[in-house]
Design a protein around this motif. Structure first.
Motif, short mmCIF file in Angstrom:
data_model
loop_
_atom_site.label_atom_id
_atom_site.label_comp_id
_atom_site.label_asym_id
_atom_site.label_seq_id
_atom_site.Cartn_x
_atom_site.Cartn_y
_atom_site.Cartn_z
N VAL A 15 0.84 -1.20 0.00
CA VAL A 15 0.00 0.00 0.00
C VAL A 15 0.88 1.26 0.00
O VAL A 15 0.59 2.23 -0.71
CB VAL A 15 -0.97 -0.02 1.20
N CYS B 43 -8.17 0.01 1.05
CA CYS B 43 -7.82 -1.11 1.92
C CYS B 43 -8.98 -1.54 2.80
O CYS B 43 -9.90 -0.76 3.06
CB CYS B 43 -6.65 -0.71 2.82
N GLY C 39 -5.88 -3.22 6.67
CA GLY C 39 -4.86 -2.53 5.89
C GLY C 39 -4.41 -3.26 4.64
O GLY C 39 -3.43 -2.89 4.01
N ARG C 40 -5.15 -4.30 4.24
CA ARG C 40 -4.81 -5.05 3.03
C ARG C 40 -5.48 -4.41 1.81
O ARG C 40 -6.63 -3.97 1.88
CB ARG C 40 -5.25 -6.50 3.14
N LEU C 41 -4.76 -4.39 0.71
CA LEU C 41 -5.26 -3.83 -0.54
C LEU C 41 -6.47 -4.63 -1.03
O LEU C 41 -6.37 -5.85 -1.19
CB LEU C 41 -4.15 -3.86 -1.60
#
Length: 190
Positions: free
Chosen positions: A12, A39, A43-45
């Protein structure tokens, strides 16, 4: 040796710092576009957000077949043997890159948001805003269309000297002329 990033946050961060990506349709047409990472709560794309000129042939291509390949390139550069105190050390290229597969969906109702969010991301605090264009903004906004590319796969390669011994790594980081590449190496140091 694995050249995976340390965490999903590194992917990210690369997209945030280097938002220009090649967006490639199945017919191998490609357009460079700045994109924003979206995200999940961890916090993951999960998606990429941007906009196309409506006249771009890829708009019709993605309406027919939404499969996309999206390529980001982060810090990268040649690493000369002259930076290293080993006589038989060979030259290499260090880089950070992200390869995303995605399903494209056009979201015309979010076109204004795509322009405003991208400007807010790229402009310094207090910088340019779309309102500065006056009535011309509405005219130009009709010529573009927002899209969201939902991530179906993501592969990242951060080949940043992790396979070097400690002394060689330190020499490269200390003396490499591209300080952004040296910082990226430090961030991914073993």
């Amino acid at each position: 040796m694995s050249f995976a990033p340390r965490s999903p946050a590194d992917i990210v961060a690369l997209i945030g710092a280097h938002p220009l990506a090649w967006v490639i349709s199945r017919d191998f047409d490609a357009t460079p576009l700045p994109l924003l990472a979206e995200c999940d709560a961890d916090g993951r794309l999960v998606s990429l957000f941007g906009h196309y000129a409506r006249r771009n042939p890829q708009v019709a291509a993605f309406e027919r077949d939404p499969a996309a390949l999206i390529l980001f390139s982060g810090p990268q550069g040649y690493v000369s043997p002259t930076l290293v105190a080993k006589p038989h050390w060979g030259a290499t290229w260090n880089y950070a890159a992200v390869r995303v597969t995605a399903e494209m969906a056009f979201v015309p109702a979010e076109t204004d948001a795509s322009v405003r969010r991208l400007a807010a991301h790229l402009e310094p605090e207090g910088g340019w805003r779309v309102e500065a264009m006056g009535a011309r903004y509405d005219q130009l906004a009709r010529q573009i269309i927002a899209f969201r590319a939902t991530v179906t796969g993501c592969e990242a390669t951060f080949k940043l000297g992790q396979d070097e011994d400690e002394d060689t790594f330190a020499q490269i980081v200390r003396d490499h002329p591209d300080r952004a590449l040296a910082r990226a190496m430090q961030d991914q140091a073993p």
